[in-house]
Design a protein around this motif. Structure first.
Motif, PDB file in Angstrom:
ATOM      1  N   GLU A   1     -45.131 -96.365 -50.577  1.00 26.97           N
ATOM      2  CA  GLU A   1     -44.213 -97.367 -51.122  1.00 26.97           C
ATOM      3  C   GLU A   1     -44.861 -98.123 -52.282  1.00 26.97           C
ATOM      4  O   GLU A   1     -44.204 -98.387 -53.311  1.00 26.97           O
ATOM      5  CB  GLU A   1     -43.806 -98.334 -50.016  1.00 26.97           C
ATOM      6  CG  GLU A   1     -42.924 -97.701 -48.938  1.00 26.97           C
ATOM      7  CD  GLU A   1     -42.556 -98.695 -47.859  1.00 26.97           C
ATOM      8  OE1 GLU A   1     -43.000 -99.860 -47.974  1.00 26.97           O
ATOM      9  OE2 GLU A   1     -41.831 -98.311 -46.920  1.00 26.97           O
ATOM     10  N   GLU A   2     -46.154 -98.487 -52.149  1.00 25.37           N
ATOM     11  CA  GLU A   2     -46.841 -99.173 -53.243  1.00 25.37           C
ATOM     12  C   GLU A   2     -46.918 -98.289 -54.490  1.00 25.37           C
ATOM     13  O   GLU A   2     -46.728 -98.765 -55.616  1.00 25.37           O
ATOM     14  CB  GLU A   2     -48.243 -99.566 -52.788  1.00 25.37           C
ATOM     15  CG  GLU A   2     -48.263-100.628 -51.686  1.00 25.37           C
ATOM     16  CD  GLU A   2     -49.674-100.919 -51.224  1.00 25.37           C
ATOM     17  OE1 GLU A   2     -50.597-100.243 -51.743  1.00 25.37           O
ATOM     18  OE2 GLU A   2     -49.864-101.797 -50.353  1.00 25.37           O
ATOM     19  N   LEU A   3     -47.174 -96.989 -54.297  1.00 27.66           N
ATOM     20  CA  LEU A   3     -47.245 -96.086 -55.439  1.00 27.66           C
ATOM     21  C   LEU A   3     -45.897 -95.942 -56.125  1.00 27.66           C
ATOM     22  O   LEU A   3     -45.807 -95.940 -57.366  1.00 27.66           O
ATOM     23  CB  LEU A   3     -47.757 -94.721 -54.963  1.00 27.66           C
ATOM     24  CG  LEU A   3     -47.973 -93.659 -56.036  1.00 27.66           C
ATOM     25  CD1 LEU A   3     -49.026 -94.121 -57.041  1.00 27.66           C
ATOM     26  CD2 LEU A   3     -48.375 -92.337 -55.431  1.00 27.66           C
ATOM     27  N   GLU A   4     -44.837 -95.870 -55.378  1.00 31.59           N
ATOM     28  CA  GLU A   4     -43.504 -95.785 -55.979  1.00 31.59           C
ATOM     29  C   GLU A   4     -43.152 -97.076 -56.711  1.00 31.59           C
ATOM     30  O   GLU A   4     -42.489 -97.050 -57.755  1.00 31.59           O
ATOM     31  CB  GLU A   4     -42.475 -95.480 -54.885  1.00 31.59           C
ATOM     32  CG  GLU A   4     -42.588 -94.073 -54.312  1.00 31.59           C
ATOM     33  CD  GLU A   4     -41.573 -93.845 -53.221  1.00 31.59           C
ATOM     34  OE1 GLU A   4     -40.916 -94.854 -52.817  1.00 31.59           O
ATOM     35  OE2 GLU A   4     -41.439 -92.686 -52.748  1.00 31.59           O
TER      36      GLU A   4
ATOM     37  N   GLU B   1     -42.307 -97.595 -61.137  1.00 30.05           N
ATOM     38  CA  GLU B   1     -40.924 -97.911 -61.494  1.00 30.05           C
ATOM     39  C   GLU B   1     -40.779 -97.999 -63.016  1.00 30.05           C
ATOM     40  O   GLU B   1     -41.626 -98.551 -63.711  1.00 30.05           O
ATOM     41  CB  GLU B   1     -40.521 -99.238 -60.852  1.00 30.05           C
ATOM     42  CG  GLU B   1     -40.312 -99.149 -59.346  1.00 30.05           C
ATOM     43  CD  GLU B   1     -39.817-100.457 -58.767  1.00 30.05           C
ATOM     44  OE1 GLU B   1     -39.725-101.421 -59.550  1.00 30.05           O
ATOM     45  OE2 GLU B   1     -39.547-100.503 -57.555  1.00 30.05           O
ATOM     46  N   LEU B   2     -39.694 -97.455 -63.532  1.00 34.47           N
ATOM     47  CA  LEU B   2     -39.460 -97.399 -64.971  1.00 34.47           C
ATOM     48  C   LEU B   2     -38.605 -98.577 -65.420  1.00 34.47           C
ATOM     49  O   LEU B   2     -37.819 -99.139 -64.651  1.00 34.47           O
ATOM     50  CB  LEU B   2     -38.775 -96.094 -65.338  1.00 34.47           C
ATOM     51  CG  LEU B   2     -39.520 -94.799 -64.932  1.00 34.47           C
ATOM     52  CD1 LEU B   2     -38.663 -93.591 -65.257  1.00 34.47           C
ATOM     53  CD2 LEU B   2     -40.867 -94.708 -65.607  1.00 34.47           C
ATOM     54  N   SER B   3     -38.766 -98.901 -66.722  1.00 35.91           N
ATOM     55  CA  SER B   3     -37.926 -99.939 -67.315  1.00 35.91           C
ATOM     56  C   SER B   3     -36.526 -99.401 -67.539  1.00 35.91           C
ATOM     57  O   SER B   3     -36.313 -98.185 -67.504  1.00 35.91           O
ATOM     58  CB  SER B   3     -38.552-100.402 -68.638  1.00 35.91           C
ATOM     59  OG  SER B   3     -38.616 -99.309 -69.540  1.00 35.91           O
ATOM     60  N   PRO B   4     -35.539-100.286 -67.809  1.00 32.63           N
ATOM     61  CA  PRO B   4     -34.167 -99.780 -68.038  1.00 32.63           C
ATOM     62  C   PRO B   4     -34.084 -98.817 -69.210  1.00 32.63           C
ATOM     63  O   PRO B   4     -33.339 -97.831 -69.154  1.00 32.63           O
ATOM     64  CB  PRO B   4     -33.365-101.058 -68.284  1.00 32.63           C
ATOM     65  CG  PRO B   4     -34.136-102.124 -67.573  1.00 32.63           C
ATOM     66  CD  PRO B   4     -35.570-101.745 -67.695  1.00 32.63           C
ATOM     67  N   GLU B   5     -34.831 -99.095 -70.324  1.00 25.00           N
ATOM     68  CA  GLU B   5     -34.792 -98.187 -71.481  1.00 25.00           C
ATOM     69  C   GLU B   5     -35.372 -96.810 -71.108  1.00 25.00           C
ATOM     70  O   GLU B   5     -34.822 -95.760 -71.491  1.00 25.00           O
ATOM     71  CB  GLU B   5     -35.584 -98.785 -72.649  1.00 25.00           C
ATOM     72  CG  GLU B   5     -34.983-100.052 -73.230  1.00 25.00           C
ATOM     73  CD  GLU B   5     -35.324-101.279 -72.405  1.00 25.00           C
ATOM     74  OE1 GLU B   5     -36.148-101.126 -71.456  1.00 25.00           O
ATOM     75  OE2 GLU B   5     -34.764-102.358 -72.659  1.00 25.00           O
ATOM     76  N   GLU B   6     -36.479 -96.830 -70.357  1.00 27.69           N
ATOM     77  CA  GLU B   6     -37.077 -95.558 -69.964  1.00 27.69           C
ATOM     78  C   GLU B   6     -36.179 -94.781 -69.009  1.00 27.69           C
ATOM     79  O   GLU B   6     -36.091 -93.550 -69.075  1.00 27.69           O
ATOM     80  CB  GLU B   6     -38.431 -95.825 -69.296  1.00 27.69           C
ATOM     81  CG  GLU B   6     -39.481 -96.347 -70.259  1.00 27.69           C
ATOM     82  CD  GLU B   6     -40.781 -96.703 -69.570  1.00 27.69           C
ATOM     83  OE1 GLU B   6     -41.793 -96.864 -70.278  1.00 27.69           O
ATOM     84  OE2 GLU B   6     -40.780 -96.821 -68.323  1.00 27.69           O
ATOM     85  N   GLN B   7     -35.477 -95.514 -68.150  1.00 22.73           N
ATOM     86  CA  GLN B   7     -34.569 -94.818 -67.235  1.00 22.73           C
ATOM     87  C   GLN B   7     -33.409 -94.166 -67.984  1.00 22.73           C
ATOM     88  O   GLN B   7     -32.985 -93.061 -67.666  1.00 22.73           O
ATOM     89  CB  GLN B   7     -34.032 -95.809 -66.200  1.00 22.73           C
ATOM     90  CG  GLN B   7     -35.089 -96.277 -65.196  1.00 22.73           C
ATOM     91  CD  GLN B   7     -34.533 -97.222 -64.163  1.00 22.73           C
ATOM     92  OE1 GLN B   7     -33.352 -97.574 -64.236  1.00 22.73           O
ATOM     93  NE2 GLN B   7     -35.380 -97.671 -63.222  1.00 22.73           N
TER      94      GLN B   7
END
Length: 624
Positions: free
Chosen positions: A435-438, A442-448
């Motif tokens: 869970e910590e690795l995920e 996490e990606l930013s909205p632009e990257e997503q």
């Protein structure tokens, strides 16, 4: 042991084949070349040898047929006398032959008369071949061994009983006359091998009206010394009543004399013996009384469906047959010779004291302990019955593992695997760390959004590729000038790259340079400088540069043989040139011999003279 084997009888050829075999053997096994210059004694011996050899071959072939077939001595002796007389007469004539042509004519006449004799017996040879084929289909029955014979009406359960007690596989069907010939099987009782014969069904009718199938059973009953099992269907499901079966028993009871007879009441699962009518019971008892009049007779009941009484019937038949054979041997004259060889010592008692057998107490305790353990031990079948039966209970394959602790046998994950402790590789906090690795990734909205766009584009490309692959043969080719969607323009590629934040200039220039075709360059000798003055250029360097420019970038250049390619394992060009020379030199000898490889087997002389040249007549080689 079986004293005959009809399956090993040699095939009997017909008249024409018989003659071809003998004459071909004579031609192959005797000399074939004779000349006019030979002495007359040599010519006589040449043709006498052929006549005698032919006569011997006829004799050997006919002797083989007569020896393998029973009772054919008369036919063989007649033919042998005729052929030997012909050979004897013509050998006498050949002794006084004075010319080559006359000796040859006598030889031809002798062989012709022998062949004529064989032609006359052509139908007899064909008949013998049919007899041989029929005898080869007969079962191999040993008439001297312990035998049990099963007989009765059709469809009373004879074949089913034989399949139960032997390893034979006799066809069983719910209609009459399924068994059309004798079937032989074998069973064991008290370490002895017994022969079991299943016979076809017999109907109660006059002897003259019985067919060949029924006569097989009658012949077996008449000529085999065996224990007879007469089967009765007391349920009537075979299609014949008990009275009809009793009538058959009384009509053939003369064949049961001096043989152990057992009356078997079959199909008791459908109708028990106590449930039949009083008239039928009386008929069965009469048959039992007739059976008791024979040497050893008895009445037994059984059912081949439930297998009740099957083993009892087999054991009773074997026991009575064995007792009868022992009694016959005891009554024979040979028993006296055997008894004289035995000496039984009976010690005289020295006092009146009884001395029973003494068994140590430890042995008795060990036997008692083993018997108790044997009673307590449960088999897999017992465990299956206790835990729900087949399909519910699953046997454990780990319960016999030898481990330090028996509790480890049923562990889902072993503690030791391949010599390593499995617990050392287990992290109890692995889910928390995942869970910590995920969370860190996490990606930013632009990257997503960019990632979603890339995945969408990738899925579209995959779909287009699958469509092209599925319709590759019928996919239309659209010229560039008719491409209204402008999918392949460099401007469109530049717009797409600019949307992704990349510089499209390098890609556009590279695409334009690749699409440019070959152009013819004018040969120049001088290049103009910036100041307008002409500068002299070396002709060789200029021509080399222009050749390189005129070559299209999209066309690959041929590589010289001496150029070293990475991965070949060679140091430089000189070493590669030397390797090529050695390889050519090594195959030179093989190519000279026209061989494909080192394992190719070459016969350089395709037509050797000693095999392909014919025999010459009398004369010298010089005149050729």
């Amino acid at each position: 042991m079986v004293q005959y084997n009809f399956k090993k009888i040699t095939v009997v050829p017909n008249g024409k084949d018989f003659i071809d075999i003998i004459l071909s053997r004579t031609q192959r096994q005797t000399p074939t070349v004779v000349h006019k210059g030979y002495a007359i004694s040599r010519l006589r011996q040449f043709y006498m040898r052929k006549v005698k050899y032919t006569q011997q071959n006829f004799h050997e072939k006919l002797s083989t047929i007569s020896d393998e077939f029973p009772c054919l001595d008369d036919i063989q002796s007649i033919l042998w006398n005729l052929i030997s007389k012909i050979a004897k007469d013509y050998v006498k004539l050949l002794k006084y032959g004075d010319l080559l042509c006359r000796c040859k004519s006598l030889k031809v006449a002798a062989l012709g008369r022998m062949c004529t004799v064989i032609k006359r017996i052509g139908p007899s040879l064909a008949y013998l071949e049919q007899i041989r084929q029929h005898m080869a289909r007969l079962p191999s029955i040993d008439p001297n061994t312990r035998t049990m014979l099963i007989c009765g009406y059709p469809n009373v359960g004879k074949s089913s009983f034989m399949n139960k007690i032997t390893r034979a596989d006799v066809d069983v069907q719910p209609y009459a006359f399924t068994t059309k010939s004798l079937f032989v099987g074998h069973t064991d009782y008290k370490y002895l091998r017994y022969q079991v014969i299943d016979t076809p069904g017999i109907l109660d009718r006059p002897f003259e009206d019985r067919n060949i199938i029924e006569m097989c059973s009658i012949t077996a009953l008449a000529h085999l010394r065996a224990a007879v099992l007469f089967f009765l269907d007391i349920s009537g499901s075979c299609g014949y009543s008990i009275s009809q079966q009793a009538a058959l028993f009384h009509s053939i009871k003369s064949l049961f004399m001096n043989k152990p007879l057992i009356i078997v009441c079959n199909k008791t699962d459908l109708q028990p013996l106590d449930g039949i009518s009083e008239a039928d019971r009386k008929l069965v008892m009469e048959m039992k009384g007739e059976a008791m009049k024979t040497v050893i007779g008895v009445l037994l009941i059984m059912s081949t469906v439930t297998e009740d009484g099957v083993i009892a019937v087999k054991n009773a038949a074997c026991e009575r047959l064995l007792n009868q054979r022992v009694e016959l041997k005891m009554k024979s004259k040979k028993i006296n010779d055997c008894l004289n060889r035995f000496c039984v010592a009976l010690p005289k008692p020295r006092d009146q004291k009884e001395r029973p057998a003494c068994i140590p107490q430890a042995v008795l305790e060990t036997k008692a302990k083993q018997a108790a353990e044997k009673e307590k031990r449960k088999t897999e079948k017992d465990l299956e019955d206790e835990n729900g039966g087949a399909g519910v209970y699953s046997a454990s394959l780990r319960k016999n593992y030898i481990l330090s602790n028996n509790e480890w046998k049923e562990d889902i994950m072993p503690e030791i695997l391949d010599g390593h402790n499995v617990y050392d590789f287990i992290d109890p906090d692995i889910l928390l760390r995942l869970e910590e690795l995920e969370h860190e990734e996490e990606l930013s909205p632009e990257e997503q959004e960019a990632l979603a766009e890339i995945r969408k584009k990738k899925s579209l490309l995959i779909q287009q590729h699958r469509m092209k692959k599925s319709t590759a043969e019928s996919w239309p080719v659209v010229p560039k000038k008719f491409d209204m969607d402008r999918k392949f323009l460099t401007e469109r590629m530049g717009r797409q790259l600019s949307c992704l934040g990349l510089d499209p200039s390098l890609a556009i220039n590279r695409a334009r340079n690749k699409s440019r075709g070959r152009k013819r360059e004018r040969s120049v000798d001088r290049r103009v400088g910036d100041d307008g003055d002409a500068m002299d250029i070396d002709d060789n360097q200029a021509s080399k540069k222009f050749r390189l420019r005129s070559t299209s970038r999209s066309r690959s250049r041929s590589r010289p043989p001496s150029e070293v390619v990475p991965g070949e394992g060679l140091k430089d060009s000189a070493q590669k040139v030397k390797t090529i020379k050695l390889a050519k030199k090594s195959v030179l000898k093989r190519n000279k011999n026209a061989r494909r490889g080192e394992a190719d087997r070459v016969i350089p002389t395709l037509k050797p003279k000693h095999l392909f040249s014919g025999k010459r007549s009398i004369g010298k080689t010089q005149r050729q």
